[in-house]
Write a protein that holds these residues in place. Structure first.
Motif, mmCIF file in Angstrom:
data_model
loop_
_atom_site.group_PDB
_atom_site.id
_atom_site.type_symbol
_atom_site.label_atom_id
_atom_site.label_comp_id
_atom_site.label_asym_id
_atom_site.label_seq_id
_atom_site.Cartn_x
_atom_site.Cartn_y
_atom_site.Cartn_z
ATOM 1 N N ARG A 1 0.854 -1.192 0.000
ATOM 2 C CA ARG A 1 0.000 0.000 0.000
ATOM 3 C C ARG A 1 0.888 1.238 0.000
ATOM 4 N NH1 ARG A 1 -1.766 -2.649 4.414
ATOM 5 N NH2 ARG A 1 -1.314 -0.920 5.826
ATOM 6 N N ALA A 2 0.378 2.305 -0.609
ATOM 7 C CA ALA A 2 1.118 3.573 -0.629
ATOM 8 C C ALA A 2 0.161 4.705 -0.300
ATOM 9 C CB ALA A 2 1.767 3.797 -1.997
ATOM 10 N N TYR A 3 0.463 5.417 0.792
ATOM 11 C CA TYR A 3 -0.365 6.540 1.242
ATOM 12 C C TYR A 3 0.277 7.856 0.831
ATOM 13 C CZ TYR A 3 -2.756 3.153 4.243
ATOM 14 O OH TYR A 3 -3.473 2.079 4.704
ATOM 15 N N LEU A 4 -0.536 8.788 0.375
ATOM 16 C CA LEU A 4 -0.066 10.131 0.018
ATOM 17 C C LEU A 4 -0.544 11.116 1.066
ATOM 18 C CD1 LEU A 4 1.257 12.196 -1.904
ATOM 19 C CD2 LEU A 4 -0.930 12.291 -3.136
ATOM 20 N N GLU A 5 0.378 11.616 1.882
ATOM 21 C CA GLU A 5 0.028 12.624 2.902
ATOM 22 C C GLU A 5 -0.371 13.914 2.200
ATOM 23 O OE1 GLU A 5 0.576 15.849 4.212
ATOM 24 O OE2 GLU A 5 2.389 15.503 5.373
ATOM 25 N N ALA A 6 -1.519 14.456 2.587
ATOM 26 C CA ALA A 6 -2.101 15.530 1.785
ATOM 27 C C ALA A 6 -2.551 16.747 2.585
ATOM 28 C CB ALA A 6 -3.296 14.971 0.997
ATOM 29 N N TYR A 7 -1.772 17.111 3.624
ATOM 30 C CA TYR A 7 -2.223 18.290 4.360
ATOM 31 C C TYR A 7 -1.107 19.192 4.863
ATOM 32 C CZ TYR A 7 -1.141 15.686 8.635
ATOM 33 O OH TYR A 7 -0.493 14.979 9.624
ATOM 34 N N THR A 8 0.144 18.718 4.971
ATOM 35 C CA THR A 8 1.207 19.618 5.436
ATOM 36 C C THR A 8 1.839 20.383 4.285
ATOM 37 O OG1 THR A 8 2.888 17.871 5.322
ATOM 38 C CG2 THR A 8 1.757 18.157 7.420
ATOM 39 N N SER A 9 1.659 19.900 3.037
ATOM 40 C CA SER A 9 2.203 20.580 1.874
ATOM 41 C C SER A 9 1.525 20.036 0.627
ATOM 42 C CB SER A 9 3.718 20.384 1.787
ATOM 43 O OG SER A 9 4.278 21.220 0.797
ATOM 44 N N VAL A 10 1.776 20.659 -0.519
ATOM 45 C CA VAL A 10 1.216 20.182 -1.781
ATOM 46 C C VAL A 10 2.259 20.304 -2.882
ATOM 47 C CG1 VAL A 10 -1.183 20.764 -1.220
ATOM 48 C CG2 VAL A 10 0.270 22.469 -2.329
ATOM 49 N N GLY B 1 -1.404 16.992 -9.150
ATOM 50 C CA GLY B 1 -2.343 16.292 -8.291
ATOM 51 C C GLY B 1 -2.040 14.815 -8.131
ATOM 52 N N LYS B 2 -2.888 14.153 -7.341
ATOM 53 C CA LYS B 2 -2.742 12.727 -7.042
ATOM 54 C C LYS B 2 -2.761 11.886 -8.322
ATOM 55 C CE LYS B 2 -5.422 9.130 -4.596
ATOM 56 N NZ LYS B 2 -6.353 8.673 -5.659
ATOM 57 N N GLU B 3 -3.598 12.244 -9.273
ATOM 58 C CA GLU B 3 -3.716 11.470 -10.507
ATOM 59 C C GLU B 3 -2.407 11.454 -11.293
ATOM 60 O OE1 GLU B 3 -5.728 13.891 -9.566
ATOM 61 O OE2 GLU B 3 -7.458 12.689 -8.895
ATOM 62 N N ALA B 4 -1.714 12.612 -11.340
ATOM 63 C CA ALA B 4 -0.441 12.688 -12.061
ATOM 64 C C ALA B 4 0.617 11.819 -11.389
ATOM 65 C CB ALA B 4 0.037 14.141 -12.137
ATOM 66 N N LEU B 5 0.592 11.774 -10.053
ATOM 67 C CA LEU B 5 1.534 10.924 -9.320
ATOM 68 C C LEU B 5 1.244 9.451 -9.599
ATOM 69 C CD1 LEU B 5 1.667 12.693 -5.827
ATOM 70 C CD2 LEU B 5 3.253 12.949 -7.732
ATOM 71 N N GLU B 6 -0.028 9.088 -9.587
ATOM 72 C CA GLU B 6 -0.407 7.690 -9.834
ATOM 73 C C GLU B 6 0.014 7.249 -11.233
ATOM 74 O OE1 GLU B 6 -4.309 6.977 -7.008
ATOM 75 O OE2 GLU B 6 -4.594 8.006 -8.927
ATOM 76 N N GLU B 7 -0.147 8.132 -12.178
ATOM 77 C CA GLU B 7 0.243 7.797 -13.552
ATOM 78 C C GLU B 7 1.748 7.566 -13.655
ATOM 79 O OE1 GLU B 7 0.004 9.648 -18.099
ATOM 80 O OE2 GLU B 7 -0.940 10.714 -16.428
ATOM 81 N N PHE B 8 2.526 8.438 -13.005
ATOM 82 C CA PHE B 8 3.984 8.313 -13.087
ATOM 83 C C PHE B 8 4.497 7.124 -12.288
ATOM 84 C CE2 PHE B 8 8.370 9.490 -11.830
ATOM 85 C CZ PHE B 8 8.914 9.630 -13.099
ATOM 86 N N TYR B 9 3.890 6.884 -11.117
ATOM 87 C CA TYR B 9 4.340 5.786 -10.267
ATOM 88 C C TYR B 9 3.816 4.434 -10.751
ATOM 89 C CZ TYR B 9 5.278 9.594 -6.900
ATOM 90 O OH TYR B 9 5.716 10.735 -6.289
ATOM 91 N N GLY B 10 2.766 4.471 -11.558
ATOM 92 C CA GLY B 10 2.193 3.229 -12.065
ATOM 93 C C GLY B 10 1.433 2.444 -11.028
ATOM 94 N N ARG B 11 0.793 3.145 -10.091
ATOM 95 C CA ARG B 11 0.035 2.455 -9.055
ATOM 96 C C ARG B 11 -0.965 3.398 -8.393
ATOM 97 N NH1 ARG B 11 2.390 0.057 -4.283
ATOM 98 N NH2 ARG B 11 0.200 0.228 -3.680
ATOM 99 N N GLU B 12 -1.881 2.822 -7.647
ATOM 100 C CA GLU B 12 -2.880 3.602 -6.918
ATOM 101 C C GLU B 12 -2.278 4.134 -5.621
ATOM 102 O OE1 GLU B 12 -7.253 3.012 -4.741
ATOM 103 O OE2 GLU B 12 -6.169 1.287 -5.581
ATOM 104 N N LEU B 13 -2.667 5.367 -5.273
ATOM 105 C CA LEU B 13 -2.263 5.970 -4.003
ATOM 106 C C LEU B 13 -3.491 6.189 -3.141
ATOM 107 C CD1 LEU B 13 0.231 8.708 -5.287
ATOM 108 C CD2 LEU B 13 0.777 6.400 -4.478
ATOM 109 N N ILE B 14 -3.322 6.000 -1.840
ATOM 110 C CA ILE B 14 -4.406 6.231 -0.888
ATOM 111 C C ILE B 14 -4.188 7.605 -0.263
ATOM 112 C CG2 ILE B 14 -5.559 5.405 1.198
ATOM 113 C CD1 ILE B 14 -4.251 2.630 0.568
ATOM 114 N N LEU B 15 -5.159 8.491 -0.405
ATOM 115 C CA LEU B 15 -5.024 9.844 0.133
ATOM 116 C C LEU B 15 -5.127 9.815 1.655
ATOM 117 C CD1 LEU B 15 -4.576 12.469 -1.442
ATOM 118 C CD2 LEU B 15 -6.992 12.992 -1.125
ATOM 119 N N ALA B 16 -4.163 10.411 2.322
ATOM 120 C CA ALA B 16 -4.139 10.444 3.789
ATOM 121 C C ALA B 16 -4.221 11.892 4.249
ATOM 122 C CB ALA B 16 -2.870 9.784 4.318
ATOM 123 N N ASP B 17 -5.413 12.307 4.671
ATOM 124 C CA ASP B 17 -5.581 13.670 5.163
ATOM 125 C C ASP B 17 -5.213 13.728 6.643
ATOM 126 O OD1 ASP B 17 -7.750 12.563 6.526
ATOM 127 O OD2 ASP B 17 -9.209 13.311 5.083
#
Length: 285
Positions: free
Chosen positions: A28-37, A41-57
């Motif tokens: 699993r891969a969590y994307l921390e999404a509140y201390t910085s940006v 967006g998340k979609e661009a990261l998923e495309e480059f990493y080749g996997r789904e990311l779980i948003l962690a607020d």
């Protein structure tokens, strides 16, 4: 294994090769999404990493941390952080919780605003304590960070001011009513921070306080550091209150005593180069 992986400051390609390899194979891969940006967006990261990311607020990281650490004692879990993993105390808490549960961890570092601010030409070893500047409200206008800026200035040190981010925040009314209704994201700009600092300068002056920082103090405004469209502007605090640097994220530096090379570098980004000829600015008062 819990992996804390820094993503850098710009876009999807700023992750290190080592970090990318780990992200690709983790359960699993969590994307921390509140201390910085990031600037993407998340979609661009998923495309480059080749996997789904779980948003962690904030709520997920601070209140549902057990879900992040679940099964990390026998499978790999990645926690992705914009900048460097240890730029926020929340992430230290995550490590401490993992250790308490017997889960091993590894950190993959990356560029952070804490070192990338050197792009403006101010030398990193001349910085004092970093401060955060928060959005004021009608009933809450804290000034404690200004005292730290003054102390740094008195010691000849620069101050990096990290500007407020409001992501998935609730209004006081909705918070009290228990309604999970969130406000639109807000990101403090350099000119907003400068306006608050100028208000504090005026308040302190009316109280008869002797000031190290005034409207004439040299400052540096930075926006989207690490991105292809990063912006830097240097000038007085008064000038910073009217500068427009575009979209987030922004930071502002209150300059201390400067080496001639630092001054020459700041002139490259001057709003008005004549500001650097002013006697008070040259003395950095």
């Amino acid at each position: 294994m819990l992996y804390l992986i820094g993503l850098g400051l710009g876009d999807a390609k700023d992750i290190t090769v080592k970090g990318l390899e780990i992200v690709k194979h983790c359960r699993r891969a969590y994307l921390e999404a509140y201390t910085s940006v990031l600037t993407v967006g998340k979609e661009a990261l998923e495309e480059f990493y080749g996997r789904e990311l779980i948003l962690a607020d904030r709520e997920t990281v601070e209140q549902e941390v057990d879900n992040i650490l679940k099964d990390a004692d026998f499978c790999d879990v990645a926690f992705l952080v914009v900048g460097d993993p240890f730029g926020a105390t929340t992430h230290s808490d995550l490590v401490l919780r993992a250790v308490k549960l017997g889960i091993p961890y590894r950190v993959i570092h990356n560029a952070s605003i804490m070192n990338a601010v050197g792009c403006c030409g101010l030398q990193l070893y001349n910085f004092g304590e970093t401060v955060s500047v928060v959005f004021w409200t009608d009933t809450w206008k804290p000034e404690s960070f200004f005292d730290k800026i003054q102390k740094n200035k008195q010691n000849g040190m620069h101050t990096l001011c990290l500007l407020d981010i409001k992501v998935k925040e609730q209004s006081l009314e909705n918070l009290m009513k228990g309604k999970k209704i969130y406000e639109s994201p807000r990101y403090m700009s350099v000119n907003q921070a400068a306006e608050q600092l100028l208000a504090i300068v005026q308040n302190r002056r009316l109280q008869g306080e002797e000031l190290e920082v005034t409207e004439h103090t040299l400052c540096v405004g930075l926006a989207r550091v690490g991105a292809v469209d990063q912006k830097i502007a240097s000038g007085t605090l008064q000038q910073m209150s009217t500068v427009e640097l575009g979209g987030p994220l922004h930071s502002i530096i209150i300059a201390g005593n400067m080496h001639p090379l630092e001054i020459d570098m700041l002139k490259l980004f001057a709003v008005d180069e004549s500001s650097f000829g002013d006697n008070e600015c040259q003395r950095n008062n």
